[in-house]
Design a protein around this motif. Structure first.
Motif, short mmCIF file in Angstrom:
data_model
loop_
_atom_site.label_atom_id
_atom_site.label_comp_id
_atom_site.label_asym_id
_atom_site.label_seq_id
_atom_site.Cartn_x
_atom_site.Cartn_y
_atom_site.Cartn_z
N GLY A 264 0.80 -1.22 0.00
CA GLY A 264 0.00 0.00 0.00
C GLY A 264 0.84 1.27 0.00
N LYS A 265 1.87 1.31 0.83
CA LYS A 265 2.68 2.53 0.91
C LYS A 265 3.49 2.74 -0.37
CE LYS A 265 6.43 0.20 3.45
NZ LYS A 265 7.24 0.22 4.70
N ILE A 266 3.88 1.65 -1.03
CA ILE A 266 4.62 1.78 -2.30
C ILE A 266 3.70 2.35 -3.38
CG2 ILE A 266 5.84 0.52 -4.10
CD1 ILE A 266 6.79 -1.42 -2.00
N VAL A 267 2.48 1.84 -3.46
CA VAL A 267 1.52 2.34 -4.45
C VAL A 267 1.22 3.82 -4.20
CG1 VAL A 267 -0.86 2.14 -5.28
CG2 VAL A 267 0.48 0.08 -4.84
N ARG A 268 1.05 4.19 -2.93
CA ARG A 268 0.75 5.58 -2.59
C ARG A 268 1.91 6.51 -2.97
NH1 ARG A 268 -2.60 8.24 1.33
NH2 ARG A 268 -3.49 6.20 1.83
N LYS A 269 3.12 6.12 -2.62
CA LYS A 269 4.28 6.95 -2.92
C LYS A 269 4.53 7.04 -4.42
CE LYS A 269 6.62 6.20 1.50
NZ LYS A 269 7.80 5.61 2.20
N ALA A 270 4.34 5.94 -5.13
CA ALA A 270 4.51 5.96 -6.58
C ALA A 270 3.49 6.88 -7.24
CB ALA A 270 4.39 4.54 -7.15
N ALA A 271 2.25 6.83 -6.76
CA ALA A 271 1.20 7.71 -7.30
C ALA A 271 1.52 9.18 -7.01
CB ALA A 271 -0.15 7.34 -6.71
N MET A 272 2.03 9.45 -5.82
CA MET A 272 2.40 10.83 -5.47
C MET A 272 3.55 11.32 -6.34
SD MET A 272 0.35 11.99 -3.28
CE MET A 272 1.31 13.49 -3.09
N ALA A 273 4.51 10.44 -6.63
CA ALA A 273 5.62 10.82 -7.49
C ALA A 273 5.12 11.15 -8.90
CB ALA A 273 6.66 9.70 -7.55
N ARG A 274 4.22 10.33 -9.43
CA ARG A 274 3.66 10.59 -10.76
C ARG A 274 2.88 11.90 -10.78
NH1 ARG A 274 2.04 4.93 -10.39
NH2 ARG A 274 3.41 3.62 -11.65
N PHE A 275 2.05 12.11 -9.75
CA PHE A 275 1.24 13.33 -9.69
C PHE A 275 2.13 14.57 -9.65
CE2 PHE A 275 -0.12 16.57 -6.58
CZ PHE A 275 -1.08 17.20 -7.35
N ALA A 276 3.12 14.57 -8.75
CA ALA A 276 3.96 15.75 -8.58
C ALA A 276 4.76 16.06 -9.84
CB ALA A 276 4.90 15.55 -7.38
N ARG A 277 5.33 15.03 -10.46
CA ARG A 277 6.15 15.26 -11.65
C ARG A 277 5.30 15.71 -12.84
NH1 ARG A 277 11.48 12.77 -11.87
NH2 ARG A 277 11.18 12.69 -14.12
N SER A 278 4.13 15.09 -13.03
CA SER A 278 3.29 15.47 -14.16
C SER A 278 2.68 16.86 -13.95
CB SER A 278 2.18 14.44 -14.36
OG SER A 278 1.38 14.31 -13.20
N PHE A 279 2.29 17.19 -12.70
CA PHE A 279 1.75 18.51 -12.42
C PHE A 279 2.83 19.57 -12.62
CE2 PHE A 279 -0.49 21.34 -9.06
CZ PHE A 279 -1.14 22.03 -10.06
N ALA A 280 4.05 19.28 -12.17
CA ALA A 280 5.16 20.22 -12.37
C ALA A 280 5.46 20.39 -13.85
CB ALA A 280 6.40 19.73 -11.63
N MET A 283 2.69 22.65 -15.35
CA MET A 283 2.85 24.05 -14.94
C MET A 283 4.05 24.68 -15.64
SD MET A 283 0.51 24.90 -12.66
CE MET A 283 1.25 26.23 -11.73
N ARG A 284 5.15 23.95 -15.73
CA ARG A 284 6.35 24.48 -16.37
C ARG A 284 6.15 24.71 -17.86
NH1 ARG A 284 11.16 21.17 -14.34
NH2 ARG A 284 10.53 22.28 -12.45
N SER A 285 5.26 23.93 -18.45
CA SER A 285 5.02 24.06 -19.90
C SER A 285 3.95 25.09 -20.23
CB SER A 285 4.62 22.69 -20.46
OG SER A 285 5.61 21.73 -20.19
N GLY A 286 3.36 25.72 -19.22
CA GLY A 286 2.37 26.76 -19.47
C GLY A 286 0.94 26.28 -19.46
N VAL A 287 0.69 25.06 -18.99
CA VAL A 287 -0.68 24.56 -18.91
C VAL A 287 -1.40 25.24 -17.74
CG1 VAL A 287 -2.12 22.50 -18.61
CG2 VAL A 287 0.05 22.35 -19.85
N PRO A 288 -2.64 25.71 -17.92
CA PRO A 288 -3.39 26.29 -16.79
C PRO A 288 -3.52 25.31 -15.63
CG PRO A 288 -4.51 26.73 -18.87
CD PRO A 288 -3.40 25.78 -19.18
#
Length: 408
Positions: A264-280, A283-288
């Motif tokens: 469970g903790k691996i799935v949660r941390k992996a999902a958080m890593a994907r979310f943070a990197r894709s959101f960053a 944002m860096r590419s100019g997406v609203p």
């Protein structure tokens, strides 16, 4: 993802109907708008999505793999950066593609561009290959004139996704093999070994220990009812897959996975890593911000977490800050909330989220490297318990057989 039946109208007003796969109806609407179709109605359905260019069901038809999209992104970045026109670049990639399915996709994209469509719209014709996140990033690259840089960022993102999947598979390979071996051993022992010992015990007429009686009873049950147990297992698998195939069932299951020990903790941390990197990346590419949240929700590979991120999007849409929406979701850790708050105040939210993504990536790497060490004690205990039960149930009464024989 769920399947959605849609009705819409194209640029000439013609009614278009079909089925698309997506996380939410909003994601399907984005794909339709990317194709130049104005949605009229979108409803969830059990029908399967049919991709563009499908000529029917083919069991042996090759599929576009993750590595094909990875190479496509890297190669088209290199060609565009070198000043090669997009049509020539796609023509060269089509000729050099080794996967026939990817070759067909590139050919269709090139023909769509020749028909006057934009690249993002042409790629959106293949939702089974290019997800909404990929399409949104390409659309931003077209609007900003930084298409080559966007493809490089997409390559980095896809490489990260590939690394995560390979690490998980590698870490689970040994435990899966051990569990399968234990299951096979239990079946063989109960169907073939214990019945043979049962005949020996009956021949001496000795009183059997309680553990031996339990083993014999369970073995007799398996021998008598193994067809029903096999059918029941297969039925349970099909019922489970049908339940997970529904939107509600998948969300419940993936919510339960987050509470599994170790995994469970691996799935949660992996999902958080994907979310943070894709959101960053968005944002860096100019997406609203709202579109970036929607895009990142499609990369976490967990419908429960995706729903939390979509809830953040709704909160931001009402005028709240990103950090307040993250607090309202009740999912993020205090460290992540603090870094988001600092990023918003300093105007460097993308940099802070990139740091969050790297932090969770390092934690996931560590968890995966030590996964075998965490699971090994559990496997040893299970193997020890199995051996103990067999020793007490089979070999203990055999030690008394000599005494029985002497008395006779």
């Amino acid at each position: 993802m769920a399947n959605f039946a849609y009705k819409g109208r194209d640029g000439t007003g013609n009614l278009i109907e079909g089925v698309l796969e997506g996380a939410t109806s909003g994601n399907v609407a984005d794909v339709l708008l990317g194709r130049g179709i104005t949605p009229v109605s979108i409803q969830e359905t059990r029908a399967k999505a049919k991709s563009a260019g499908d000529g029917g069901f083919d069991l042996f038809k090759p599929k576009v793999e993750h590595v094909d999209i990875l190479l496509f992104s890297r190669q088209i970045h290199t060609l565009l950066k070198s000043g090669v026109p997009i049509m020539r670049a796609l023509s060269g990639l089509q000729e050099s593609a080794t996967n026939p399915a990817m070759k067909d996709v590139i050919r269709d994209v090139r023909e769509s561009l020749e028909a006057g469509r934009e690249l993002s719209v042409s790629l959106a014709r293949h939702p089974e290959v290019f997800n909404p996140f990929y399409i949104s990033m390409v659309r931003v690259g077209e609007a900003t004139g930084l298409l080559d840089e966007i493809f490089l960022r997409l390559f980095d993102h896809l490489e990260f996704e590939r690394f995560m999947r390979e690490q998980v598979k590698s870490a689970l390979r040994y435990p899966t093999f051990v569990v399968m071996a234990m299951a096979a051993a239990i079946v063989v022992v109960n169907i073939f070994v214990i019945p043979a010992f049962a005949k020996v015990f009956q021949g001496f007429g000795a009183e059997l220990p309680l553990m031996t009686q339990i083993l014999l009873g369970f073995s007799n049950f398996m021998v008598a009812w193994w067809p029903a147990m096999l059918i029941g297992t297969i039925a349970a698998v099909f019922i489970f897959r049908a339940w997970v195939a529904t939107a509600a069932g998948r969300m419940q299951w993936e919510s339960m996975v987050l509470h599994f020990p170790i995994a469970g903790k691996i799935v949660r941390k992996a999902a958080m890593a994907r979310f943070a990197r894709s959101f960053a990346l968005g944002m860096r590419s100019g997406v609203p911000v709202m579109q970036a949240l929607t895009n990142s929700s499609q990369t976490v590979d967990n419908s429960f977490i995706a729903a939390k991120i979509e809830g953040m999007r709704d909160t931001v849409e009402r005028g709240e800050s990103v950090v307040r929406s993250a607090i309202a979701s009740g999912f993020f850790s205090p460290v992540v909330l603090q870094m988001i708050s600092v990023g918003e105040e300093s105007g460097a939210l993308d940099d802070m989220l990139e740091e969050v993504g790297q932090m969770y990536q390092r934690e996931v790497e560590y968890e995966l490297k030590t996964l075998g060490q965490q699971i090994e004690p559990i496997l040893i205990v299970c193997l020890g318990a199995l051996v103990l039960v067999l020793a007490l149930g089979i070999f203990l009464p055999m030690w008394d057989l000599g005494k029985v024989a002497i008395k006779r």
